[in-house]
Each structure stands twice: as C-alpha cells, then as structure tokens.
Enzyme design. Structure first.
Site, short mmCIF file in Angstrom:
data_model
loop_
_atom_site.label_atom_id
_atom_site.label_comp_id
_atom_site.label_asym_id
_atom_site.label_seq_id
_atom_site.Cartn_x
_atom_site.Cartn_y
_atom_site.Cartn_z
CG HIS A 177 15.42 -28.29 -2.12
ND1 HIS A 177 15.51 -29.07 -3.25
CD2 HIS A 177 16.31 -28.80 -1.23
CE1 HIS A 177 16.41 -30.02 -3.04
NE2 HIS A 177 16.91 -29.87 -1.84
CG ASP A 237 9.33 -28.90 -0.23
OD1 ASP A 237 9.18 -29.94 0.45
OD2 ASP A 237 10.43 -28.51 -0.66
CD GLN A 285 14.34 -29.78 5.53
OE1 GLN A 285 14.54 -30.02 6.73
NE2 GLN A 285 15.09 -30.32 4.59
CE LYS A 290 14.70 -33.68 2.74
NZ LYS A 290 16.15 -33.56 2.90
CB CYS A 349 19.37 -28.27 -3.13
SG CYS A 349 20.29 -29.77 -3.49
#
Length: 405
Positions: free
Chosen positions: A122, A199, A202, A225, A363
C-alpha cells in the site's frame, strides 16, 4: 457454537439500508468495515458519561476516561499478544504508525542503509520510506511477486546485503489477498541483521495474529478495518526498540519534565502520544476487540474463506473475467476486471444495483504498473456477508458484464 450470521447482521443496522432502491450489499470491507451497534453505543457512552481529558486530572471523570482508554490499550495488547502494554502505541491509524516508525526508528539507521519492500505494498508502506530515503541517502529494494500473486521468496532472500537494516511488508495484500509468510520473513530478516515492520491492517480483522510468535519488531493496524471507530490505530513495537527511538512529535503528554534548558520524555507508551489523544476512540477499540473475540476469529476466518471460495468459483464462470491474485491461502479479497471494460464503469453499474465495491488502484499503483493495468474492481468480504449476497452479486455482475461487452 454455530456461526449465527443472522444475529451478527442484526448488530449492524447499516446493512438494512437501501441503495438506489436495492438492499445494500456491502463488499468494500478492505477499505472500511462497518461498525456494530455495541461499538457505537460505547462511543456514545464515553461522550455522554466520561468526556474529560485523560492522564491529567484528579477528578472523577478524568480518572474514568483514563481507565477506559488504558482498558483499550490492554485489549489491543491482548489482541495481538504483545508482552506489555508499554508496547502498544495509539496512533491515528496504520498510516501514521508506519510514518512514526519511519520517522523515529529511521533516524537510527546509518547513512547508505537499505530497506526492502514488496511490489504489493500500500502507498502508506511505500511513501514514508521514500521520504526517509531522501533524507538519509537510503536505498529501497523491491521484492517482486510470482504469477499467482505470492511473494517471490527466492528474489526476496537475494535482496539482502550487509547494508539491509529494515524490511517492511504487508501481512495481507489489500489487492491480491495474498497472505505473506511473515514469520519466515522475520526469521530471514533477523538472520541478516534487519528489523521488520508488518502492516497488519488487512490481517487482524480476519484471523488471529500473535506478534510474539511472528517475532515482528513492529506491527501496525487500523481500527476502522476491524469494526471499530475511524481515526485511530495501533503501533506495536518491541519495548527495547521503542525505548531507544526518539519521540515522533512533541507536546503535552509525551514529556517527563519541560524547561527552556531542556526536556525529558515520558515513559513508554506515552513518549509517542503527544497532545490530547482520541481517548474515546481508544476506549471503543476495546469494544471492537471484544466483539471480534466473542464472535471468534477462527469462525470468522472459516466463514470468510467459504465466501471467498464460493464467490471465486462463481465469478470464474463469467465470460472474459480476469482475477488478479490466486495464491493458495489468500484472504477474503477478489480483485478482477471484466474483459477490457474500465473498472470505474463496472463499479458505477454495480452501485446502481445496490452493491458497494471498490474500484481504482487501491493505493497500490506500483503493483498495478507491475500487473500492466490501471486498476481493478475489488470485492472484499467481512464477517457479516452471506452466500445469498454473493448470489445477488454474481447475478448483478453477469448483467453488468453483458452491458459492457
């Protein structure tokens, strides 16, 4: 216990909304998940019963607000199995958390260092490192992917050199759904003398994450999220690393003592939380985490994988469909194009039929360039989506495909 999808959906009033006269089918969860009434009620309760600045007051409301915020920190610690609440830093989201590490830990990296990223990152896990690279003459290396969207681990391993000091990689690709082998990545990096940031934006809404088992040095994620409030997120960092890092911002809360002769910093985690924090959002994170834990992440994962497999099989029957990301064990995301039709046109037509998907480059422009496309249509699933919604989505998609052919 059985996975009670009707009970879960009843907790999300927005799912009863109408869009263009159709029942809403929300398949844009990788961008932002919806929020259950329990979390919204927790936010309302905070505003109505204990709105007062935290950590600064001896009065009752301040102490209640402080306790609620620190309860959110402890919930986040438990959620990812950090060893101490000192390792949990509140940020505005995963983006700020990555910027914090790049800005602060980045100051400790030697000139002429190297950082390894992947092509599937991202923008929020690319641009902060580019800003650092411009300041410190740091070189960024990029690991490619295989045709199925999985990380090319052989190429990844060959990128390491004696100058490699940091690896920053997504746990799950927001476009491809690829679940990266982050535990192996951490082991490889550590054996080469590098630290690792993951990261996890997700990942954490979909399956259990254990930062100690992974051995991540830094792990970031966003509340919005994972069914929580917007504008707040988490940075996990190993305590020994956070201790040596300089503050990211200056102001109230993050100080030990201030004078014009010099200033000392507060202890962890407050050293990195300058100014009045989003103490309402921080307290509501606890409710979102509790909701995920009560629903059971293992059952959520199974449910979402069932949706993914069912939807993938159905989409594959549509003429001229192209699916991007077919790695084994991928997460609940399908990115696709219908022939040469523009992704935007597909998204607009689906919206007219009450179906919310995401279109564009997500992104992830370097990934799109690597794939030779401008963007995709992305359908992403959550705990409250159903097989019936997938059926309606597929009927709509067939109709749209016929219109665009």
């Amino acid at each position: 216990m059985e996975y009670d999808i009707a009970k879960i959906r009843a907790d999300f009033p927005i799912l009863s909304e109408k869009v263009n006269g159709k029942s809403l089918i929300y398949l844009d969860n990788a961008a932002t998940s919806q929020t259950p009434r329990q979390v919204v009620e927790a936010i309302n309760k905070a505003y109505f019963t204990r709105k007062a600045n935290v950590h600064r007051g001896v009065h009752c409301l301040s102490q209640k607000a402080t306790a609620a915020m620190e309860n959110g920190r402890e919930a986040a610690r438990r959620f990812v199995n950090a060893s101490s609440s000192k390792e949990i830093i509140f940020t505005s989201g995963a983006t700020e958390a990555i910027n914090l590490v790049a800005s602060s830990y980045g100051q400790l990296l030697p000139e002429d260092s190297e950082i390894i990223l992947t092509i599937m990152e991202h923008h929020s896990n690319i641009v902060p490192w580019q800003l650092l690279a411009q300041k410190k003459n740091i070189k960024i290396k990029v690991a490619p992917i295989l045709p199925d969207g999985s990380l090319d681990m052989d190429c990844f391993k060959n990128l390491f050199s004696s100058k490699t000091k940091m690896v920053s990689v997504c746990h799950v690709s927001n476009v491809l759904g690829t679940v990266n082998p982050v535990k192996e990545i951490c082991s490889i990096a550590h054996n080469n003398g590098a630290k690792v940031l993951i990261d996890g934006a997700q990942a954490v809404p979909h399956f259990k994450v254990d930062v100690q088992d992974i051995d991540a040095d830094f792990y970031v994620f966003s509340s919005h999220k994972m069914y929580g409030p917007t504008g707040i997120g988490i940075l996990y960092g190993k305590e020994n690393l956070l201790e040596i890092m300089p503050p990211y911002q200056g102001g109230g809360e993050m100080i030990g003592h201030v004078s014009f002769q010099g200033t000392t910093w507060a202890d962890l985690p407050y050293k990195f939380e300058a100014g009045t924090p989003d103490f309402v959002g921080a307290s509501a994170i606890a409710e979102a985490i509790e909701y995920l834990e009560k629903t059971d992440l293992s059952k959520i994962h199974v449910h979402e994988q069932d949706l993914l497999q069912y939807a993938t099989n159905k989409i594959a029957t549509i003429p001229d469909i192209r699916i991007f990301g077919t790695a084994q064990g991928k997460d609940a995301v399908i990115s696709f194009l219908i022939g040469n039709a523009h992704h935007y046109d597909t998204g607009v037509l689906l919206d007219q039929l009450g179906i919310a998907v995401r279109t564009g480059h997500h992104c992830a422009q370097p990934l799109m360039e690597f794939l030779g496309i401008e963007g995709t249509v992305r359908a992403s699933f959550a705990m409250y989506n159903t097989i019936e919604e997938i059926d309606t989505f597929i009927i709509a998609l067939n109709r749209v495909a016929a219109m665009l052919s």
